[in-house]
Design an enzyme around this catalytic site. Sequence first.
Site, short mmCIF file in Angstrom:
data_model
loop_
_atom_site.label_atom_id
_atom_site.label_comp_id
_atom_site.label_asym_id
_atom_site.label_seq_id
_atom_site.Cartn_x
_atom_site.Cartn_y
_atom_site.Cartn_z
N ARG A 141 0.85 -1.18 0.00
CA ARG A 141 0.00 0.00 0.00
C ARG A 141 0.89 1.24 0.00
NH1 ARG A 141 -2.07 -3.61 3.88
NH2 ARG A 141 -4.18 -4.39 3.41
N LYS A 166 -1.96 -1.96 7.54
CA LYS A 166 -3.38 -1.71 7.77
C LYS A 166 -3.87 -2.55 8.95
CE LYS A 166 -7.76 -1.28 5.31
NZ LYS A 166 -8.45 -1.42 4.00
N HIS A 237 -2.25 2.86 -5.72
CA HIS A 237 -2.91 1.57 -5.45
C HIS A 237 -3.07 0.76 -6.73
CE1 HIS A 237 -4.37 -0.28 -1.81
NE2 HIS A 237 -5.37 -0.82 -2.46
N ARG A 240 -0.45 -1.83 -6.80
CA ARG A 240 -0.78 -2.96 -5.93
C ARG A 240 -1.82 -3.87 -6.58
NH1 ARG A 240 -1.14 -4.64 -0.35
NH2 ARG A 240 -3.27 -5.04 0.35
N HIS A 263 -4.15 -9.15 3.41
CA HIS A 263 -5.61 -9.09 3.51
C HIS A 263 -6.08 -9.97 4.67
CE1 HIS A 263 -6.31 -7.90 -0.99
NE2 HIS A 263 -6.08 -6.86 -0.21
N TYR A 272 -9.95 -10.10 -7.10
CA TYR A 272 -9.08 -9.96 -8.27
C TYR A 272 -9.36 -11.00 -9.34
CZ TYR A 272 -6.42 -6.55 -5.64
OH TYR A 272 -6.06 -5.43 -4.92
#
Length: 302
Positions: A141, A166, A237, A240, A263, A272
């Site tokens: 990120r 995150k 982003h 990424r 994640h 994705y």
Amino acid sequence: MNELIQIGPISPLRQRLLDDMAMRRFGPETQRNYLRDVGRFATWLGRSPHTASAEEVRQFQIDQQQAGVPVPTMNSIVSALRFFFTETLDRPDLARKLIRAKQVRKIPVVLTMAEVKRLLDATRCLKHQAALSVAYGAGLRVAEVSALKVSNIDSKRMLLRVERGKGGRDRNAMLPEGLLLLLRDWWRAGRQQGILYRDGWLFPGQGAAAHISTRQLHRVVVEAAEAADIDKRVGPHTLRHSFATHLLEDGVNIRVIQALLGHANLNTTAFYLQVATKTTRKVTSPLDRLALASPIEEPPDG
């Protein structure tokens, strides 16, 4: 008076919120966002937010929606206020009045590998090229790229150590050999410029004391995309997204990609699959598997 707006000494309420976020290891950007969003509610309220009523919390959301505040922004405000009411004020009754709006997730913009190369080649300096290469090569990120330290590079294990990503989580990201060579070039150049130190930021800002800002990295990506004649809407982003999509198209297990991206939920990574066109093309339709037999000819009358 809005105690969340810092004018002079830090107010007790603001300090409590800061302490609560620090205990949960929130990153600097998350802390700034929460302070901003709680301050937004306090400004609307016109007094200290600890005096708010359930009806005022409800009316605040209605007013924000009518003012055209985008759904992602409103949901971010809801997250900040839920934390503030629950943890800092111990008022879960107010947190229960907050509603997250349903957001239709758009398919992200993804660059082809050729476009990524053009974008990286179009950067103006080695520092910018190295920073964007980290975003794509390790799938980080933008806030994680900007907060990297020189000491986060583990060349023996070929890993990048992401600290307080995150959700305040630490994780290891991959360090491709080509990226390591580029970072070594940047290390030598940065040392000559007097801005890189072994215990300092990997990508300093104007000086060695502070790291490059996420806003600056966003400008770098946009300018590089324009210089590379890429007409897609590109941001940090995007690199990424491209990293995850290209790994998926190369057949990397989705659980591995989930770990590399950091994640918490596999469904986030599975999104994705909608973007990986190469993966879709590899799938054989059941129609193509049908063995359409020729009509059986009737024997002639004899």
